[in-house]
Write an enzyme that holds these catalytic residues in place. Structure first.
Site, mmCIF file in Angstrom:
data_model
loop_
_atom_site.group_PDB
_atom_site.id
_atom_site.type_symbol
_atom_site.label_atom_id
_atom_site.label_comp_id
_atom_site.label_asym_id
_atom_site.label_seq_id
_atom_site.Cartn_x
_atom_site.Cartn_y
_atom_site.Cartn_z
ATOM 1 N N CYS A 214 0.848 -1.195 0.000
ATOM 2 C CA CYS A 214 0.000 0.000 0.000
ATOM 3 C C CYS A 214 0.885 1.246 0.000
ATOM 4 C CB CYS A 214 -0.931 -0.004 1.216
ATOM 5 S SG CYS A 214 -2.150 1.326 1.182
ATOM 6 N N THR B 205 -26.112 1.997 11.260
ATOM 7 C CA THR B 205 -27.190 1.746 10.300
ATOM 8 C C THR B 205 -28.005 3.006 10.107
ATOM 9 O OG1 THR B 205 -29.108 0.366 9.758
ATOM 10 C CG2 THR B 205 -28.805 0.932 12.076
ATOM 11 N N THR C 216 -31.292 -3.859 9.049
ATOM 12 C CA THR C 216 -30.158 -4.469 8.346
ATOM 13 C C THR C 216 -29.250 -5.278 9.266
ATOM 14 O OG1 THR C 216 -28.794 -2.482 8.652
ATOM 15 C CG2 THR C 216 -30.147 -2.594 6.652
#
Length: 492
Positions: A130, A386, A398
């Site tokens: 990275c 959420t 969810t």
């Protein structure tokens, strides 16, 4: 606090001070510098992410007062607003916790000196090639007085840091192989030994940056303007926008479609979402009607664990690390391997025997005060976050879907929850989504834009960023569980 002391240093930050205070047009004094013959770099690419349209990020960031405050705090602490922060703009509650935790790990009092912290960040990010994170922390390492010679390669760093290389390698790619012998080797290395507190600090940093590499690749984070691949000296093309639009509210842009895959028809999008919601309803009804036995639950875990080994992408080719990244770690050929392949047998890690809440949290807090609480808060925010939406639907619970994603990641690492029915995973996560999850978590350097676009094609970009937050926190917790269990076994 990092303050720019010269004009050229001001340009090393993706968001200069003048821009933070609300420049109305790109420049912030740059036009004058260009008149003096100074070559000024300009961003190369379209915004903080290669996967997410810049206009969506600009609009969210400019309309939220909480984000303005977070941006100001982040800039004051680091002297920059990096692209990771700008992409996390979709989820301010998580971003606040993330920035607070990262600030504590890197800048507040702790067992490790500041330059060690940034060098460990470089080591961790380099394991996944990275370069984005490596470049950020090379600059920070030098800023806090780190020896430039260390950056020529890990063999030029102190032996104490070189010794950490093996733990970094195993933790990044095959954490289930970590044993108390790894810990003992670091704590009993004579004049190069680590203290328990130092080691816990190092482990938290390693897991933090392994996971952050997953987010970087998973969201297609673009290089910063001052890093390789992030700038050009060519004249700008005709455009009304720059990164400072995020803070000054200048977002008179056409509304972007919320659909992340423009080629997907409205009807296809509708039916994909409806099918997923119907599966969630059916699973909830099955839960209410009958409960599987412990034997059946264990069997379903083993089935899902085996099946996860055969989830791989068509782009699953080896990625050769560049020299400027690979010099920061040893054994470049060592990478992820499914833990049950090649005749290897690794016992299942049962959360009921060792978990973050009852064991890991207290160990971290005892040896590195307050960090356990910060990490725990970040885990909880990511897991419980959420907005009760799914694509075009509102008022949706969810929790079942979020738990399936979290537990699937832990399942790939051999971690089992006795009270979870792993049969739900195959019902809720389709193959393209599993490919994306496994790639982001296990081999993030192989993530492609096609993978990002191929899962949940009808969902908003903010929802896909939310998925990535779940992935990185579940991964970090999995790594921590294996490392902290090994430390606990060494101590007992």
């Amino acid at each position: 606090m990092r303050l720019a002391t010269a004009a050229n240093e001001a340009y090393t930050a993706p968001l200069a001070v003048s821009e933070l205070l609300g420049c109305k047009q790109c420049g912030g004094g740059r036009d004058h510098d260009e008149e003096l013959g100074i070559r000024i770099p300009r961003p190369l690419g379209q915004g903080p992410s290669r996967f997410i349209p810049e206009k969506e990020i600009l609009q969210v960031g400019s309309e939220d007062a909480q984000m303005h405050a977070l941006f100001a705090d982040s800039f004051a602490a680091l002297g920059r607003l990096d692209n990771i922060t700008l992409v996390m703009v979709f989820h301010p509650q998580y971003l606040e916790s993330f920035l607070k935790t990262q600030h504590y790990l890197l800048q507040m009092d702790g067992p490790l000196p500041l330059h060690y912290r940034h060098y460990i960040g470089i080591m961790a990010a380099a394991r996944h090639q990275c370069s984005y994170l490596v470049n950020l922390h090379v600059n920070d390492f030098l800023h806090v007085g780190g020896d430039p010679k260390w950056l020529n390669g890990l063999e030029n760093a102190p032996q104490k840091l070189q010794n950490l290389g093996e733990l970094n390698k195993v933790l990044a790619h095959r954490p289930w192989l970590i044993t108390k012998e790894h810990i003992e080797g670091l704590l009993k290395a004579e004049e190069h030994s680590w203290s328990l507190a130092e080691l816990v600090h190092a482990v938290v940093l390693l897991t933090h940056y392994h996971s952050l590499a997953s987010f970087t690749f998973g969201c297609g984070i673009s290089p910063e303007i001052h890093c390789d691949g992030g700038h050009t000296f060519r004249p700008p093309s005709v455009s009304n926008y720059c990164i400072c639009d995020i803070t000054n509210g200048n977002h008179s842009v056409d509304e972007m479609p919320v659909n992340s895959a423009e080629n997907v028809s409205v009807s296809d999008s509708f039916f994909e979402v409806e099918a997923l919601m119907e599966k969630m309803r059916q699973l909830q009804e099955c839960r209410d009607e009958e409960e599987a036995s412990q034997e059946e639950m264990a069997s379903r875990f083993e089935i899902e664990k085996r099946e996860s080994m055969f989830v791989f992408s068509s782009d699953d080719d080896e990625v050769t690390p560049a020299r400027d990244v690979s010099r920061h770690f040893e054994d470049t050929s060592y990478g992820y391997k499914d833990f049950s392949r090649h005749g290897m047998h690794v016992p299942t890690f049962r959360v009921q025997d060792y978990c973050w809440e009852d064991h890991g949290y207290s160990l971290v807090n005892r040896l590195y005060p307050d960090v356990g609480q910060l990490i725990d808060e970040k885990f909880h925010i990511a897991y419980n976050l959420t907005y009760n939406t799914m694509a075009m639907h509102k008022d949706v619970d969810t929790s079942m879907l979020r738990r399936a994603i979290w537990n699937y990641i832990h399942c790939m690492f051999g971690i089992r929850y006795d009270d979870y029915d792993y049969g739900e995973i195959n019902q809720l996560l389709d193959r393209s989504f599993k490919v994306y999850i496994k790639t982001v978590v296990c081999t993030p350097e192989k993530v492609t834009k096609r993978m990002y676009e191929s899962f949940w094609r009808q969902f908003k970009h903010s929802e896909k960023v939310h998925v990535n937050l779940l992935l990185i926190e579940a991964r970090m917790q999995a790594e921590l569980l294996y490392a902290l269990r090994a430390i606990t076994r060494y101590m007992t």
